[in-house]
Write a protein that holds these residues in place. Structure first.
Motif, PDB file in Angstrom:
ATOM      1  N   GLU A 184       0.953  -1.164   0.140  1.00 53.21           N
ATOM      2  CA  GLU A 184       0.058  -0.144  -0.041  1.00 53.21           C
ATOM      3  C   GLU A 184       1.037   1.171   0.073  1.00 53.21           C
ATOM      4  O   GLU A 184       0.506   2.333  -0.593  1.00 53.21           O
ATOM      5  N   SER A 186       3.841   1.584  -1.335  1.00 51.63           N
ATOM      6  CA  SER A 186       4.683   1.844  -2.369  1.00 51.63           C
ATOM      7  C   SER A 186       4.417   2.581  -3.484  1.00 51.63           C
ATOM      8  O   SER A 186       3.002   2.920  -3.836  1.00 51.63           O
ATOM      9  N   VAL A 187       5.100   3.597  -3.947  1.00 54.43           N
ATOM     10  CA  VAL A 187       5.062   4.600  -4.849  1.00 54.43           C
ATOM     11  C   VAL A 187       5.622   4.307  -6.229  1.00 54.43           C
ATOM     12  O   VAL A 187       5.178   4.973  -7.351  1.00 54.43           O
ATOM     13  N   ASP A 188       5.954   2.999  -6.249  1.00 56.27           N
ATOM     14  CA  ASP A 188       6.635   2.497  -7.591  1.00 56.27           C
ATOM     15  C   ASP A 188       5.768   1.654  -8.418  1.00 56.27           C
ATOM     16  O   ASP A 188       5.990   1.406  -9.547  1.00 56.27           O
ATOM     17  N   MET A 189       4.518   1.534  -7.711  1.00 55.42           N
ATOM     18  CA  MET A 189       3.561   0.736  -8.395  1.00 55.42           C
ATOM     19  C   MET A 189       2.298   1.180  -8.635  1.00 55.42           C
ATOM     20  O   MET A 189       1.682   2.007  -7.590  1.00 55.42           O
ATOM     21  N   GLY A 190       1.340   1.066  -9.534  1.00 59.94           N
ATOM     22  CA  GLY A 190       0.125   1.565  -9.679  1.00 59.94           C
ATOM     23  C   GLY A 190      -0.643   0.638  -8.916  1.00 59.94           C
ATOM     24  O   GLY A 190      -0.274  -0.683  -8.458  1.00 59.94           O
ATOM     25  N   ASP A 191      -2.205   0.729  -8.967  1.00 60.74           N
ATOM     26  CA  ASP A 191      -3.269   0.114  -8.277  1.00 60.74           C
ATOM     27  C   ASP A 191      -3.087  -1.348  -8.629  1.00 60.74           C
ATOM     28  O   ASP A 191      -3.275  -2.540  -8.096  1.00 60.74           O
ATOM     29  N   GLN A 192      -2.928  -1.596  -9.974  1.00 59.53           N
ATOM     30  CA  GLN A 192      -3.194  -2.626 -10.549  1.00 59.53           C
ATOM     31  C   GLN A 192      -2.031  -3.661 -10.437  1.00 59.53           C
ATOM     32  O   GLN A 192      -2.147  -4.873 -10.077  1.00 59.53           O
ATOM     33  N   GLU A 193      -0.793  -3.144 -10.447  1.00 55.62           N
ATOM     34  CA  GLU A 193       0.328  -3.972 -10.024  1.00 55.62           C
ATOM     35  C   GLU A 193       0.249  -4.272  -8.528  1.00 55.62           C
ATOM     36  O   GLU A 193       0.691  -5.462  -8.270  1.00 55.62           O
ATOM     37  N   LYS A 194       0.072  -3.274  -7.707  1.00 60.16           N
ATOM     38  CA  LYS A 194      -0.146  -3.496  -6.670  1.00 60.16           C
ATOM     39  C   LYS A 194      -1.167  -4.723  -6.064  1.00 60.16           C
ATOM     40  O   LYS A 194      -0.601  -5.890  -5.407  1.00 60.16           O
ATOM     41  N   HIS A 195      -2.196  -4.760  -7.040  1.00 65.30           N
ATOM     42  CA  HIS A 195      -2.918  -5.995  -6.689  1.00 65.30           C
ATOM     43  C   HIS A 195      -2.433  -7.314  -7.458  1.00 65.30           C
ATOM     44  O   HIS A 195      -2.782  -8.485  -6.575  1.00 65.30           O
ATOM     45  N   LYS A 222       9.066  -6.172  -8.062  1.00 69.59           N
ATOM     46  CA  LYS A 222       8.768  -4.847  -8.454  1.00 69.59           C
ATOM     47  C   LYS A 222       8.663  -3.862  -7.107  1.00 69.59           C
ATOM     48  O   LYS A 222       8.241  -2.628  -7.303  1.00 69.59           O
TER      49      LYS A 222
END
Length: 226
Positions: A184, A186-195, A222
């Motif tokens: 949550e 992480s600034v390196d990933m978008g919502d889809q990548e986090k999922h 990532k």
């Protein structure tokens, strides 16, 4: 591992020795002023804490120069919160406890006053994973260039370090609450990548051996944890 950077930061309770040119200059200046050699700093960074006067004065010097201590000797809460947030592997509960502890410390006016800081830093049991598995700087550089194919000893080192970081429990199970918190943040990933990362981690079996670590590493690549 980022935990190494985190613990360096915690040792002086600021980011004065994090990977930042300006803060590196602060460390150099304060080390020279207080007669600390490179060997002294290396031992100190390697969790061999010392309360010798020169180390206490070194820490005070760093805090005064980097702005973590206000002119009245009180801890700058905004500064601490900002840098605790940047310490990627500190969970929110621990951060709140540290912030409260620092707010209760009397004004820091001398090197000896720095002793009052120690009780705010939690005891962390750390294995020396580098020495344990014979990891050199060249090994780390090689892994950084090709993290998708770590050597056997690098897998053992990463497993050991992840246990130090509390990402993996002693029984091999993953610390999903902490990992979810890190995802949550992480600034390196978008919502889809986090999922996708969270879904990947949900399918990882317990990490009980070095080779078991490879699927975990692929899930979190990532997240820039290593």
């Amino acid at each position: 591992m980022k935990i190494f950077i985190v613990l360096i930061c915690l040792n002086i309770l600021s980011s004065a020795v994090c990977l930042d040119i300006y803060r590196g200059q602060i460390v150099d200046e304060c080390a020279e002023k207080n007669g600390l050699s490179d060997d002294d700093l290396e031992k100190w960074i390697s969790y061999q804490k010392s309360t010798e006067d020169k180390f206490l004065c070194f820490m005070l010097c760093c805090h005064q120069k980097d702005g973590s201590l206000n002119e009245d000797g009180k801890w700058n809460q905004q500064f601490l919160e900002k840098h605790l947030n940047e310490m990627y592997l500190i969970n929110n509960t621990l951060k709140s406890q540290i912030m409260q502890c620092f707010s209760d410390i009397p004004p820091i006016q001398s090197c000896q006053d720095m002793r009052s800081v120690e009780h705010c830093i939690p005891e962390i049991k750390i294995r020396n994973c580098r020495d344990e598995f014979g990891i050199s700087n060249e090994d780390v550089d090689s892994f950084a260039k090709n993290p998708s194919d770590p050597s056997d000893k690098m897998l053992c080192y990463l497993k050991c370090s992840s246990e130090n970081d509390n990402l993996i429990f002693e029984d091999g199970s993953l610390n999903h609450n902490f990992l979810r918190e890190l995802i949550e943040r992480s600034v390196d990933m978008g919502d889809q990548e986090k999922h996708l990362v969270e879904d990947c981690l949900s399918k990882i079996p317990p990490v009980r051996s070095c080779s078991d670590f490879k699927p975990f590493a692929r899930c979190v690549v990532k997240m820039n944890l290593f």
